[in-house]
Design a protein around this motif. Structure first.
Motif, PDB file in Angstrom:
ATOM      1  N   SER A 112       0.998  -1.281  -0.090  1.00 49.55           N
ATOM      2  CA  SER A 112       0.061  -0.146  -0.101  1.00 49.55           C
ATOM      3  C   SER A 112       0.995   0.913  -0.129  1.00 49.55           C
ATOM      4  O   SER A 112       2.006   1.149   0.842  1.00 49.55           O
ATOM      5  CB  SER A 112      -0.851   0.068   1.254  1.00 49.55           C
ATOM      6  N   PRO A 113       0.595   2.203  -1.016  1.00 53.25           N
ATOM      7  CA  PRO A 113       1.507   3.436  -0.845  1.00 53.25           C
ATOM      8  C   PRO A 113       1.259   4.553   0.478  1.00 53.25           C
ATOM      9  O   PRO A 113       1.972   4.951   0.900  1.00 53.25           O
ATOM     10  CB  PRO A 113       0.907   4.197  -2.199  1.00 53.25           C
ATOM     11  N   LYS A 114       0.238   4.218   1.131  1.00 54.78           N
ATOM     12  CA  LYS A 114       0.052   4.791   2.264  1.00 54.78           C
ATOM     13  C   LYS A 114      -0.132   3.967   3.788  1.00 54.78           C
ATOM     14  O   LYS A 114       0.036   4.803   4.797  1.00 54.78           O
ATOM     15  CB  LYS A 114      -1.264   5.898   2.187  1.00 54.78           C
TER      16      LYS A 114
ATOM     17  N   ALA B  43      -3.787  -3.778  -7.606  1.00 56.09           N
ATOM     18  CA  ALA B  43      -3.364  -2.537  -7.859  1.00 56.09           C
ATOM     19  C   ALA B  43      -3.889  -1.615  -6.559  1.00 56.09           C
ATOM     20  O   ALA B  43      -5.188  -1.699  -6.578  1.00 56.09           O
ATOM     21  CB  ALA B  43      -3.370  -1.719  -9.303  1.00 56.09           C
ATOM     22  N   TRP B  44      -3.025  -0.828  -6.245  1.00 62.74           N
ATOM     23  CA  TRP B  44      -3.696  -0.048  -4.988  1.00 62.74           C
ATOM     24  C   TRP B  44      -4.040   1.484  -5.526  1.00 62.74           C
ATOM     25  O   TRP B  44      -3.561   1.997  -6.693  1.00 62.74           O
ATOM     26  CB  TRP B  44      -2.765   0.395  -3.985  1.00 62.74           C
ATOM     27  N   ARG B  45      -5.227   2.259  -5.169  1.00 61.32           N
ATOM     28  CA  ARG B  45      -5.376   3.402  -5.449  1.00 61.32           C
ATOM     29  C   ARG B  45      -4.086   4.318  -4.887  1.00 61.32           C
ATOM     30  O   ARG B  45      -3.669   3.999  -3.813  1.00 61.32           O
ATOM     31  CB  ARG B  45      -6.835   3.604  -5.022  1.00 61.32           C
ATOM     32  N   PRO B  46      -3.860   5.371  -5.471  1.00 60.55           N
ATOM     33  CA  PRO B  46      -2.780   6.306  -4.965  1.00 60.55           C
ATOM     34  C   PRO B  46      -3.027   6.603  -3.500  1.00 60.55           C
ATOM     35  O   PRO B  46      -1.721   6.990  -2.849  1.00 60.55           O
ATOM     36  CB  PRO B  46      -2.936   7.553  -5.898  1.00 60.55           C
ATOM     37  N   ASP B  47      -4.293   6.767  -3.118  1.00 56.37           N
ATOM     38  CA  ASP B  47      -4.363   7.044  -1.561  1.00 56.37           C
ATOM     39  C   ASP B  47      -4.473   5.754  -0.706  1.00 56.37           C
ATOM     40  O   ASP B  47      -4.546   6.064   0.598  1.00 56.37           O
ATOM     41  CB  ASP B  47      -5.532   8.019  -1.495  1.00 56.37           C
ATOM     42  N   GLY B  48      -4.364   4.828  -1.121  1.00 61.75           N
ATOM     43  CA  GLY B  48      -3.999   3.539  -0.400  1.00 61.75           C
ATOM     44  C   GLY B  48      -5.330   3.060   0.078  1.00 61.75           C
ATOM     45  O   GLY B  48      -5.290   2.264   1.005  1.00 61.75           O
ATOM     46  N   LYS B  49      -6.451   3.442  -0.199  1.00 60.99           N
ATOM     47  CA  LYS B  49      -7.790   3.259   0.495  1.00 60.99           C
ATOM     48  C   LYS B  49      -8.581   2.142  -0.410  1.00 60.99           C
ATOM     49  O   LYS B  49      -9.435   1.624   0.115  1.00 60.99           O
ATOM     50  CB  LYS B  49      -8.695   4.477   0.656  1.00 60.99           C
TER      51      LYS B  49
END
Length: 83
Positions: free
Chosen positions: A29-31, A72-78
């Motif tokens: 996760s990016p976040k 794939a994760w959404r850029p906000d990691g949610k």
């Protein structure tokens, strides 16, 4: 032997896990401290990164099939997308 340029930071192994199925995809996760995994059985698993505690798992079924082709994760990691 594989060598990396000195511009890459050095990493050390802090743990190792044996899993019952071969992992074909994994994405961090990016976040958040989460890692999503997809295995050859078609399961999608979500774990905490540091402790590897399982948060949830999504087994394959007749509607989803047994083949995961992408995570794939959404850029906000949610949100995690599975295809």
């Amino acid at each position: 032997m594989l060598r990396f340029p000195t511009c890459f930071p050095s990493f050390r192994v802090v743990g190792e896990k044996q899993l019952p199925q071969e992992i074909i995809f994994l994405v961090w996760s990016p976040k958040r401290d989460l890692i999503a995994l997809a295995n050859t059985a078609g399961e999608v698993l979500l774990h905490r990164l540091a402790s590897f505690h399982r948060v949830w798992s999504f087994p394959p079924n007749e509607n989803t099939g047994k083949e995961v082709t992408c995570l794939a994760w959404r850029p906000d990691g949610k949100q995690l997308t599975v295809s």
